[in-house]
Design an enzyme around this catalytic site. Structure first.
Site, PDB file in Angstrom:
ATOM      1  N   HIS A  46       1.571   2.063  -3.365  1.00  0.00           N
ATOM      2  CA  HIS A  46       0.517   2.921  -3.907  1.00  0.00           C
ATOM      3  C   HIS A  46       0.962   4.366  -4.000  1.00  0.00           C
ATOM      4  O   HIS A  46       0.583   5.077  -4.920  1.00  0.00           O
ATOM      5  CB  HIS A  46      -0.736   2.817  -3.036  1.00  0.00           C
ATOM      6  CG  HIS A  46      -1.399   1.484  -3.132  1.00  0.00           C
ATOM      7  ND1 HIS A  46      -2.600   1.208  -2.515  1.00  0.00           N
ATOM      8  CD2 HIS A  46      -1.038   0.341  -3.755  1.00  0.00           C
ATOM      9  CE1 HIS A  46      -2.944  -0.039  -2.771  1.00  0.00           C
ATOM     10  NE2 HIS A  46      -2.009  -0.598  -3.511  1.00  0.00           N
TER      11      HIS A  46
ATOM     12  N   ASP B  67       0.875  -1.176   0.000  1.00  0.00           N
ATOM     13  CA  ASP B  67       0.000   0.000   0.000  1.00  0.00           C
ATOM     14  C   ASP B  67       0.907   1.220   0.000  1.00  0.00           C
ATOM     15  O   ASP B  67       1.970   1.186  -0.617  1.00  0.00           O
ATOM     16  CB  ASP B  67      -0.948  -0.036   1.207  1.00  0.00           C
ATOM     17  CG  ASP B  67      -2.254   0.722   0.968  1.00  0.00           C
ATOM     18  OD1 ASP B  67      -2.169   1.899   0.598  1.00  0.00           O
ATOM     19  OD2 ASP B  67      -3.334   0.154   1.149  1.00  0.00           O
TER      20      ASP B  67
END
Length: 905
Positions: free
Chosen positions: A422, A389
């Site tokens: 991300h 993430d």
């Protein structure tokens, strides 16, 4: 010391903002005749030293363009240079990046940290640093830093407490015992081997070292991780505690915790899938839809959360490490793998240093690398991020409940290698109390999805401000190069909060001296909202190669100076934005030209009414002028928008008006990029006929006024309501919302929903709705809504009064009676813990930082079993029903009576 460091970070941010108005060219070339500026603010980060090493960091001088390295001096002798030290795990990846000739055009990052090794214990050393230019010239010395190494720590090897490193035996009790026995300044060592454990709890003034060849492996049993963890006090979703924890709600009562070593901390969260061609670990597909197939600890925790009644069991998964309320934290050297959820989470903790950690969690769902929330002071350098993430994420709470919390502030991120993830540097989406004063510089970003990722939802409130993102090289960015968005939503979010009073925003941000080679989506994306633009975002000296066009929507008061696009056709796409500037050698297009200036009204422009009746007025105006054409006009009554018409239109009939009413009209012009005039012509005019005296008609029946049929519609301080619309001959102008017969707010006549805020917890309210037309006629709905807000949440640990004290009575050879001042709590005190010479006076169930076990419920206690003529120190801690304990508390030192005194008595 912390004040000086944080002031320095803020000064750099403000300097970058101010320098935007003094740009002299795309490449700032150093004058060879000018003396080289010395490095600034040389320091040792929090706890970045031990018995044989000291780590130094420093800031670049204001004029650093010609600096290529820094020489480090110890006690007056050169011991090395920043660029030639190999101790950083990020350095080899950075060097490999620049060794590729295809990357020769990128901004060159310069290392500005150094670790002095092979030092003597308990010895003081003096350090200075000098900048080195391209010709090998040195600057003057930086400031001098004096730092001593520590004494050789006492070691507590977990094997000595029964731990077995076979990868199968559960060692939670043995490891915890070693931690509990560790003396101040001591070190708990996980030796070579694989040591399985459940949740463990660290304490102040200790080091946890995972040695080379060692793995601390998370248990795959959900029962080995306590439940009821809350991210925030006001969180409505409970979760599992982490593998490694340090935890207090008495913020700052825990301090000086180090987690270090060359070994591995493995959360055992998901099934793994080997490594990629570069040797980075890969997870099997992990998500809420694959957790039952591919999860290990993640799977059993989700299943257990379902059994415990969680409405959203997927987010309950535990983190790898969570530290709450700790001052002075140091992470160094270890490899973090495969968490069930997030990786390194730091909450309400100050002076946190992360140096040389490998965060290798790629494709593990939600596996952020580092999280920092409501803290002051974060230094992150030499790390390798390859995450599932966001890599470096900042959070600051959600909604109205966070508005009075401390902001998240003063962070410095440099000399890191960001790979998959991300976003590399990320603010939000939890932005409620503001994220501010961040400097991210001299990093390499390769294959990261987004470089600088600023995300929020309008209801989250707050935002991020005072950010400098400079001197970073970015390549093969999978999505946006830079994004500032208010359109973020998380499908797995489980926290329910009252919406913030002011919508979230990103502002006062500088992106400077950046090269970007390749983006999968927009090079720059800005997505604000109509009533909350993002603003004061400034790009300077940025080169985009092989990037996609921008998409800028709802941005104002921002600039693009020397922003070049190579191989990008029509790079600017701009809408609903105003007061933008494009300077220097910025790639120019008709769109950027249009965005640079707003339409203009002539001084003779007029707004006229050419036809008026009872319910309509036809307006006419002279067109505004714009270099590329007016796209649209807005017609207003006061500040209320009535209509938007095409830029070629100069007459418009406004209908649905009310008879015999005076209207104050104005017209404003906009170009295609969103520049709106603010001085358009105005007109006051009155409709004909007789004033409307007929009140609106309201609906009757069932379900006329209800709570919204969505999760979180009713909370501790808010209620989301819906109602069926009323009707009126001339239209509904507004709805008035009454709470206990007092006007609480209004909604537009075309809106049938409202969030009532500012309510008190566990309180009954009567909600009523009134429909009002333009003439002021109103009708109260017959139906009212009776509701009771949810009970208040626990808002922190108990509090000791300033003069709280412990008193001793009836001291004998073997006992003493203690009594103390009662602590207070927002709900109720459930008891007190007594510590005798640092050891808890506990029963069969051991104390933990989160359970409710206590020594006594009241404010007195007789201690038995003492030794004669012996000194003891007693400390008292208070706790509440939520398991929140004070880490501080009154203390007292006494000496028991000896045999001679007893004979005299």
């Amino acid at each position: 010391m912390r004040f000086i460091r944080n002031l320095s970070i803020l000064s750099i941010v403000l300097l970058m903002l101010n320098s935007l108005f003094n740009v002299s060219g795309f490449v700032m070339k150093a004058n060879a005749e000018t003396q080289i500026s010395a490095p600034q603010n040389l320091k040792v980060p929090a706890l970045a030293y031990d018995e044989n090493s000291i780590t130094l960091v420093w800031e670049k001088p204001a004029d650093y363009e010609n600096i290529v390295d820094y020489n480090v001096y110890m006690d007056g002798k050169k011991i090395g240079s920043a660029n030639n030290q190999s101790i950083s795990p990020a350095k080899s990846h950075i060097d490999k990046f620049y060794a590729d000739p295809n990357n020769s055009g990128h901004v060159k990052v310069v290392m500005h940290n150094f670790t002095a090794t092979d030092l003597k214990p308990k010895t003081n050393y003096q350090f200075t640093v000098r900048a080195v230019d391209r010709n090998g010239n040195e600057s003057n010395d930086s400031n001098t830093v004096s730092q001593s190494t520590t004494a050789v720590p006492k070691v507590f090897n977990v094997k000595d407490y029964g731990a077995v490193g076979d990868g199968k035996t559960l060692n939670t009790e043995a490891i915890q015992k070693a931690i509990d026995e560790c003396t101040p300044g001591g070190k708990v060592i996980i030796p070579e081997g694989t040591f399985k454990t459940g949740a463990i709890w660290l304490k102040s003034n200790m080091t946890l070292e995972v040695a080379e060849g060692a793995t601390l492996l998370g248990s795959e049993n959900a029962d080995d991780y306590p439940y009821h963890y809350l991210l925030y006090d006001y969180s409505t979703d409970e979760r599992f505690y982490s593998l490694i924890n340090a935890h207090t709600y008495d913020y700052g009562s825990l301090s000086n915790i180090r987690i270090v070593g060359k070994g591995t901390i493995d959360g055992n969260g998901w099934k793994q899938n080997g490594t990629d061609p570069d040797g980075f670990p890969l997870s099997q597909t992990s998500s809420s839809t694959t957790v039952y197939e591919n999860g290990i600890l993640a799977k059993v925790q989700v299943e257990r959360a379902e059994e415990l009644g969680s409405e959203k069991p997927y987010p309950t998964r535990s983190n790898l490490i969570t530290l709450r309320g700790v001052n002075n934290v140091y992470y160094n050297g270890f490899t973090a793998l495969n968490p069930s959820n997030h990786t390194l989470v730091n909450l309400n903790s100050n002076n946190v240093t992360v140096n040389g950690v490998k965060l290798l969690t790629y494709d593990v769902n939600n596996a952020d690398g580092i999280e920092f929330a409501h803290g002051d002071g974060l230094t992150v350098f030499n790390n390798v991020f390859d995450t599932g993430d966001d890599a470096m994420n900042f959070a600051a709470g959600l909604g109205a409940s966070s508005e009075h919390e401390d902001s998240t502030k003063n962070a410095w991120i440099f000399n890191n290698y960001f790979r998959e993830g991300h976003g590399a540097v990320v603010t939000g989406s939890h932005t409620g109390a503001w994220i501010e004063n961040i400097l991210a510089e001299d990093n390499v970003l390769y294959k990261t999805e987004v470089g600088l990722r600023c995300k929020t939802n309008p209801d989250n409130g707050g935002g991020a401000r005072n950010i400098v993102f400079r001197d970073n090289a970015m390549k093969n960015i999978a999505k946006e190069g830079f994004i500032f968005t208010s359109a973020y939503s998380d499908a797995n979010a489980a926290i329910e909060v009252e919406p913030a009073a002011v919508k979230g925003q990103f502002k006062d941000i500088v992106v400077k001296n950046i090269t970007v080679d390749g983006t999968g989506k927009e090079a720059i994306k800005v997505e604000g909202v109509t009533d909350q633009f993002h603003e004061n975002i400034h790009f300077e000296n940025v080169v985009f190669m092989n990037a996609k066009a921008t998409k800028i929507n709802y941005l104002k008061n921002s600039s693009f100076t020397n922003v070049k696009f190579n191989n990008t056709k029509n790079p600017w796409a701009i809408t609903n934005s105003t007061r933008l500037s494009f300077k220097g050698e910025t790639t120019a297009t008709p769109v950027s030209s249009d965005a640079s200036s707003a339409p203009v009204w002539s001084k003779d422009s007029k707004l006229e009414a050419v036809n008026t009746d009872d319910v309509s007025i036809t307006l006419k105006w002279e067109g505004a002028q714009d270099a590329t054409g007016v796209k649209s006009y807005n017609l207003y009554d006061g500040e209320t928008l009535l209509a938007t018409v095409n830029g070629s239109t100069q007459t418009f009939k406004l209908t649905g008006l009310s008879p015999a009413l005076t209207y104050n009209f104005k017209v404003e012009a906009a170009d295609a990029t969103g520049n709106w005039t603010e001085n358009g012509p105005r007109l006051q005019v009155k409709t004909t006929g007789s004033k409307d005296e007929v009140a609106p008609s309201v609906p009757t029946g069932d379900n006329i006024l209800t709570l919204s049929a969505v999760s979180g519609s009713l909370g501790t301080s808010w209620a989301k309501i819906n109602w069926l619309p009323a009707s009126d001959q001339y239209g509904i102008q507004r709805y008035e919302i009454y709470v206990n017969n007092q006007l609480a707010g209004t909604a537009d006549g075309n809106v049938n929903a409202y969030t009532v805020t500012g309510l008190k917890p566990d309180t009954s309210y009567l909600i009523k709705i009134k429909a009002v037309d333009a003439a002021g006629n109103g009708t109260m709905y017959d139906t009212a809504l009776q509701l009771t807000t949810k009970a208040v949440y626990d808002t922190g640990a108990p509090i000791w009064a300033a003069k709280s004290e412990v008193k001793a009575q009836a001291i004998t050879q073997t006992s003493v009676k203690l009594s103390w001042t009662a602590a207070s709590d927002d709900k109720a005190i459930i008891g007190y813990r007594i510590y005798q010479n640092g050891k808890p006076l506990e029963g069969k169930v051991k104390f933990t930082p989160i359970n409710t076990e206590k020594s006594v419920a009241g404010t007195s206690y007789r201690v038995e079993g003492l030794e004669p003529n012996t000194t003891y120190t007693f400390k008292i801690e208070a706790g509440d029903a939520a398991g929140k304990w004070t880490g501080t508390g009154p203390s007292l030192t006494i000496t028991t009576k000896g045999p001679q005194n007893a004979k005299k008595k």
